[in-house]
Design a protein around this motif. Sequence first.
Motif, PDB file in Angstrom:
ATOM      1  N   GLN A 158     -46.240  10.440  10.741  1.00 20.85           N
ATOM      2  CA  GLN A 158     -45.681   9.240  11.367  1.00 20.85           C
ATOM      3  C   GLN A 158     -46.388   7.970  10.910  1.00 20.85           C
ATOM      4  O   GLN A 158     -45.758   6.962  10.619  1.00 20.85           O
ATOM      5  CB  GLN A 158     -45.797   9.343  12.874  1.00 20.85           C
ATOM      6  N   THR A 159     -47.705   8.031  10.873  1.00 20.43           N
ATOM      7  CA  THR A 159     -48.473   6.851  10.482  1.00 20.43           C
ATOM      8  C   THR A 159     -48.064   6.394   9.092  1.00 20.43           C
ATOM      9  O   THR A 159     -47.838   5.213   8.859  1.00 20.43           O
ATOM     10  CB  THR A 159     -49.982   7.169  10.471  1.00 20.43           C
TER      11      THR A 159
ATOM     12  N   ALA B 256     -44.439   4.921   8.981  1.00 17.82           N
ATOM     13  CA  ALA B 256     -44.281   3.586   9.551  1.00 17.82           C
ATOM     14  C   ALA B 256     -44.625   2.502   8.536  1.00 17.82           C
ATOM     15  O   ALA B 256     -44.223   1.365   8.673  1.00 17.82           O
ATOM     16  CB  ALA B 256     -45.151   3.448  10.787  1.00 17.82           C
ATOM     17  N   GLU B 257     -45.384   2.866   7.508  1.00 21.13           N
ATOM     18  CA  GLU B 257     -45.805   1.862   6.535  1.00 21.13           C
ATOM     19  C   GLU B 257     -44.837   1.725   5.367  1.00 21.13           C
ATOM     20  O   GLU B 257     -45.070   0.961   4.446  1.00 21.13           O
ATOM     21  CB  GLU B 257     -47.190   2.222   5.988  1.00 21.13           C
TER      22      GLU B 257
ATOM     23  N   ASP C 150     -16.047  15.192   9.998  1.00 22.16           N
ATOM     24  CA  ASP C 150     -17.209  14.656  10.702  1.00 22.16           C
ATOM     25  C   ASP C 150     -18.338  15.676  10.778  1.00 22.16           C
ATOM     26  O   ASP C 150     -19.123  15.660  11.715  1.00 22.16           O
ATOM     27  CB  ASP C 150     -16.751  14.252  12.122  1.00 22.16           C
TER      28      ASP C 150
ATOM     29  N   SER D  75     -22.106  14.885  11.595  1.00 21.92           N
ATOM     30  CA  SER D  75     -22.497  14.495  12.950  1.00 21.92           C
ATOM     31  C   SER D  75     -22.880  15.707  13.799  1.00 21.92           C
ATOM     32  O   SER D  75     -23.511  15.565  14.831  1.00 21.92           O
ATOM     33  CB  SER D  75     -21.357  13.730  13.623  1.00 21.92           C
ATOM     34  N   ARG D  76     -22.467  16.908  13.376  1.00 21.22           N
ATOM     35  CA  ARG D  76     -22.841  18.102  14.130  1.00 21.22           C
ATOM     36  C   ARG D  76     -24.103  18.748  13.563  1.00 21.22           C
ATOM     37  O   ARG D  76     -24.876  19.369  14.279  1.00 21.22           O
ATOM     38  CB  ARG D  76     -21.699  19.133  14.120  1.00 21.22           C
TER      39      ARG D  76
ATOM     40  N   PRO E  75     -28.003  16.251  14.089  1.00 17.80           N
ATOM     41  CA  PRO E  75     -28.821  16.338  15.306  1.00 17.80           C
ATOM     42  C   PRO E  75     -29.525  17.684  15.452  1.00 17.80           C
ATOM     43  O   PRO E  75     -30.651  17.746  15.957  1.00 17.80           O
ATOM     44  CB  PRO E  75     -27.826  16.112  16.443  1.00 17.80           C
TER      45      PRO E  75
ATOM     46  N   ASP F  54     -32.471  17.601  13.221  1.00 20.07           N
ATOM     47  CA  ASP F  54     -33.494  16.781  13.902  1.00 20.07           C
ATOM     48  C   ASP F  54     -34.283  17.640  14.879  1.00 20.07           C
ATOM     49  O   ASP F  54     -35.514  17.608  14.907  1.00 20.07           O
ATOM     50  CB  ASP F  54     -32.842  15.643  14.700  1.00 20.07           C
ATOM     51  N   ASN F  55     -33.537  18.373  15.695  1.00 20.56           N
ATOM     52  CA  ASN F  55     -34.193  19.195  16.729  1.00 20.56           C
ATOM     53  C   ASN F  55     -35.041  20.315  16.133  1.00 20.56           C
ATOM     54  O   ASN F  55     -36.085  20.655  16.673  1.00 20.56           O
ATOM     55  CB  ASN F  55     -33.155  19.776  17.686  1.00 20.56           C
TER      56      ASN F  55
ATOM     57  N   LEU G 140     -38.170  18.804  14.928  1.00 26.46           N
ATOM     58  CA  LEU G 140     -39.021  18.411  16.048  1.00 26.46           C
ATOM     59  C   LEU G 140     -39.589  19.629  16.770  1.00 26.46           C
ATOM     60  O   LEU G 140     -40.302  19.513  17.753  1.00 26.46           O
ATOM     61  CB  LEU G 140     -38.231  17.566  17.048  1.00 26.46           C
TER      62      LEU G 140
ATOM     63  N   LYS H 299     -37.900  21.840  18.479  1.00 23.85           N
ATOM     64  CA  LYS H 299     -37.275  22.128  19.767  1.00 23.85           C
ATOM     65  C   LYS H 299     -36.385  23.349  19.723  1.00 23.85           C
ATOM     66  O   LYS H 299     -35.959  23.854  20.755  1.00 23.85           O
ATOM     67  CB  LYS H 299     -36.463  20.918  20.224  1.00 23.85           C
TER      68      LYS H 299
ATOM     69  N   LEU I  10     -19.944  16.500  21.448  1.00 27.38           N
ATOM     70  CA  LEU I  10     -20.579  15.194  21.355  1.00 27.38           C
ATOM     71  C   LEU I  10     -20.026  14.232  22.396  1.00 27.38           C
ATOM     72  O   LEU I  10     -20.686  13.270  22.771  1.00 27.38           O
ATOM     73  CB  LEU I  10     -20.411  14.605  19.954  1.00 27.38           C
TER      74      LEU I  10
ATOM     75  N   SER J 176     -42.858   0.460  16.678  1.00 29.35           N
ATOM     76  CA  SER J 176     -43.286   1.346  15.602  1.00 29.35           C
ATOM     77  C   SER J 176     -44.454   2.224  16.081  1.00 29.35           C
ATOM     78  O   SER J 176     -45.408   1.729  16.656  1.00 29.35           O
ATOM     79  CB  SER J 176     -43.693   0.489  14.398  1.00 29.35           C
ATOM     80  N   PRO J 177     -44.344   3.535  15.878  1.00 27.16           N
ATOM     81  CA  PRO J 177     -45.270   4.472  16.524  1.00 27.16           C
ATOM     82  C   PRO J 177     -46.759   4.188  16.304  1.00 27.16           C
ATOM     83  O   PRO J 177     -47.536   4.228  17.244  1.00 27.16           O
ATOM     84  CB  PRO J 177     -44.902   5.820  15.913  1.00 27.16           C
ATOM     85  N   SER J 178     -47.145   3.902  15.058  1.00 24.26           N
ATOM     86  CA  SER J 178     -48.585   3.784  14.855  1.00 24.26           C
ATOM     87  C   SER J 178     -49.047   2.354  14.632  1.00 24.26           C
ATOM     88  O   SER J 178     -50.178   2.006  14.936  1.00 24.26           O
ATOM     89  CB  SER J 178     -49.014   4.646  13.680  1.00 24.26           C
ATOM     90  N   THR J 179     -48.163   1.498  14.138  1.00 26.74           N
ATOM     91  CA  THR J 179     -48.616   0.145  13.857  1.00 26.74           C
ATOM     92  C   THR J 179     -47.986  -0.885  14.783  1.00 26.74           C
ATOM     93  O   THR J 179     -48.316  -2.060  14.720  1.00 26.74           O
ATOM     94  CB  THR J 179     -48.269  -0.245  12.398  1.00 26.74           C
TER      95      THR J 179
ATOM     96  N   PHE K 252     -38.474   7.371  17.464  1.00 31.51           N
ATOM     97  CA  PHE K 252     -38.429   8.570  16.629  1.00 31.51           C
ATOM     98  C   PHE K 252     -38.456   9.857  17.438  1.00 31.51           C
ATOM     99  O   PHE K 252     -38.300  10.938  16.902  1.00 31.51           O
ATOM    100  CB  PHE K 252     -39.580   8.564  15.622  1.00 31.51           C
TER     101      PHE K 252
ATOM    102  N   PRO L 145     -32.550   9.876  16.753  1.00 33.32           N
ATOM    103  CA  PRO L 145     -32.749  11.277  16.414  1.00 33.32           C
ATOM    104  C   PRO L 145     -32.139  12.236  17.444  1.00 33.32           C
ATOM    105  O   PRO L 145     -32.113  11.911  18.622  1.00 33.32           O
ATOM    106  CB  PRO L 145     -34.277  11.409  16.422  1.00 33.32           C
ATOM    107  N   ALA L 146     -31.662  13.339  16.931  1.00 30.87           N
ATOM    108  CA  ALA L 146     -31.085  14.395  17.759  1.00 30.87           C
ATOM    109  C   ALA L 146     -30.039  13.858  18.733  1.00 30.87           C
ATOM    110  O   ALA L 146     -29.941  14.307  19.867  1.00 30.87           O
ATOM    111  CB  ALA L 146     -32.175  15.169  18.503  1.00 30.87           C
ATOM    112  N   ASN L 147     -29.259  12.874  18.280  1.00 25.93           N
ATOM    113  CA  ASN L 147     -28.174  12.316  19.087  1.00 25.93           C
ATOM    114  C   ASN L 147     -28.613  11.698  20.400  1.00 25.93           C
ATOM    115  O   ASN L 147     -27.806  11.506  21.301  1.00 25.93           O
ATOM    116  CB  ASN L 147     -27.110  13.380  19.388  1.00 25.93           C
TER     117      ASN L 147
ATOM    118  N   VAL M 215     -13.974   8.663  10.899  1.00 26.58           N
ATOM    119  CA  VAL M 215     -13.089   9.808  10.724  1.00 26.58           C
ATOM    120  C   VAL M 215     -11.622   9.375  10.807  1.00 26.58           C
ATOM    121  O   VAL M 215     -10.723  10.160  10.599  1.00 26.58           O
ATOM    122  CB  VAL M 215     -13.413  10.873  11.787  1.00 26.58           C
TER     123      VAL M 215
END
Lengths: 432, 325
Positions: free
Chosen positions: A254-255, A258-259, A396, A399-400, A403, A406-407, A410, A412, B90, B154-157, B176, B267-269, B285
Amino acid sequence: MDRKRNLLLAVLLFMGFLAGCSGNENSAQAEKTEDGKVVVDFWTFWGSETRRPIIEKIIANFNESQDDIHVKHTFLPWGDIWTKNLASVAAGNPADVIINDINTVSQRAENQQVEDLSQYIDESFEKQFYPHLWETVVYQDKTYAVPFNTDTRLLFYNKAAFKEAGLDPEAPPQTWEELEEYAKKLDVKTGNQYERIGFYPLWGSIGASSWMTNADDGKGFIENGKLAIDTPRKAEALHWLLGWKERLGEKTVQTYQAEFGSEQSNPFIAGKVAMWVDIGTFYTQIRDYGQDLEFGVAPLPSFDEDSGHWAEGGGFVAEIPKGADHPEEAMEFIKYLTGPEGQKYWAMKNFDNVANIEAAEAVASELTGDEQMVYQATVENLQQTKMFPVPVEYPDYHSRINPVVDNILLGKISPEEGLKKAESDVSKLKRE
Amino acid sequence: MKTTETIRQPESAYLHEPAAASKRSKLSKKTRDTLTGYLFISPWLVGFFGLTLGPLLFSLFASFTDYNITSKMNFVGFQNYRTMFTLDDLFWTSLANTLYYVAFSVPLTTAGAILLALLLNQKLKGMKVFRTIYYLPSILSGVAVYFLWMQLLSPSTGLVNTVLAWVGIEGPAWLFDPEWTKPALLLMKMWSVGGGMLLYLASLQGVSKEMYEAAELDGAGLWQRLRYITLPMISPIIFFDVITSTIGAFQIFQEAYVMTESGSGGPANSLLFYNLHMWNNAFKVFDMGYASAMAWLLFIIVMILTVINLKLGKRWVYYEGGDRK
């Protein structure tokens, strides 16, 4: 008296309002120039200081060569251009030529937003373009657009860092395994802080889905109408991505991320990341901000020794919106725009990958030094670049999937479970 | 005025057609006034019928079709509505996200604005400066503010997490982390409560001092004065604010469109709001029929909530000099 004046005022107000409504009629695009040339309205989203002069020079060159056609450039901001195009097609008054996304041509063909160009095109014309790009513009055996530009992903690596870490700067990593091995050697750490990170697969111009298709022998999420989301290789790719995150730690990732905001501080150019995936035009950033950087380029590492170095590509096409007034003249211009001359000019000035093979190869041989090295590599890489056009049955599907990915990243949901869910979610979307 | 004009009228008018003239003006006076009136508001009428009601009805019709703007418009009955409830996951995600946002943003911004107004209503030196400072964020608008907050968060800065770090709190990844994206937006909203604050400030200054004086003589404390005088007296404004901000909160779109990667609602909708999902369906669409159906369902939801609000309002909104009914 007062009433009369009021009435008069009200009438005037109303007339003024009506006049205001219809005022555009006269000034709507002139169909012809003063000297009788047909005006072709050409919409692009290229309004930046670098791109605008380039496209306008191409247009000027074309206009000079023409006795009957005059192309007029209309710049519309990215994003705006699509909704405006859609509205103008619906209203029956669209542009004559527009630059649009390469991966959604069949969507627009299916929904009758573009003209069928088949009658203007023969096999010799088709042969000018890279086949993987041409495939995207054909829908149900008809051609609806002509490929303009494209891109592909390469691994940029810092040669000085390679030497420092005792790696051969002429032997970039070939497989995922080597990539990991090299990355570990390239890491520089003081205490808990990374001074330099060897590599992180989700930085640069690449995402999880590209790695998943790279692992899966270049197979996308939907191949020939069949879903291929929940596959073992794609799950393995996700596990691999999670492994990187785990090794570096969420916080470090993350750090660094961000830069990434400004070009001046791109971590690869600043030497903070030793290997970096990006498209060919990334070179122009290195040229402008990293004069002293000693770097090399290579195809993306492959999943294992037996699989290919698959990369994902994108790009844009030139097309004629449905209902355009001058399709024939428009096509004349498209032929120039996508022909060797127009394409070569675009490629040389923008350092962009173009769809015309002759132009691309001419540029690759004309450039010199680092420019030549990178451009040549991108051109060669097009052989192992895959396009993932959006199928009309699943307009589409991103779009499914996104996410869920992403999870997964993460933590999850597990890759296996996630992909299963994504596949079932997408299957529900299917349109007949 | 009128009499003098009648007198000044040339006599010849009366001489020629006295009966007819008076009759016509009697009959037409009203119609002509009406006509004049309509003519005056005609730009608005044309706008309303042509640009609001027309498209509104068209979208109602389109919601029962597979309209895709350019090639199709077949009647499909309730298919779009069925898809919404049974096939489109969705849809539920976006509805839940939106309800979450409404449920938190409305009470928080309302309470925040009232609190701020109460504080800024003190008679202290330099209060005007503070009022200006707190109002300022609400004149900045839209995308610029979102970009500013993307940097702050922003998470870190980012400034927010930097400040949190000073007091030993490790801030979340905000935009995020799917768990923190909506709180991040709420934080941003709280920053610009200045607009609502101004309304409350105006109404607070309209509360008569005699009431506070009388209450103080009767021994009412700070809390009692707030509870039994201030809040009831400004309740019409609270009511107005709650209704408009509820409707506004349901319309949330830009924030998610601008602040998430390529407008995806990630993220993640977690920031896929109702309107964003609707927009995606309409313009990505090209499923305009479905998007229209979504729009109408949202209209119904907001309508029901507003009616409930209006009903409940009668219980707690106090109109000075008016009946509670």
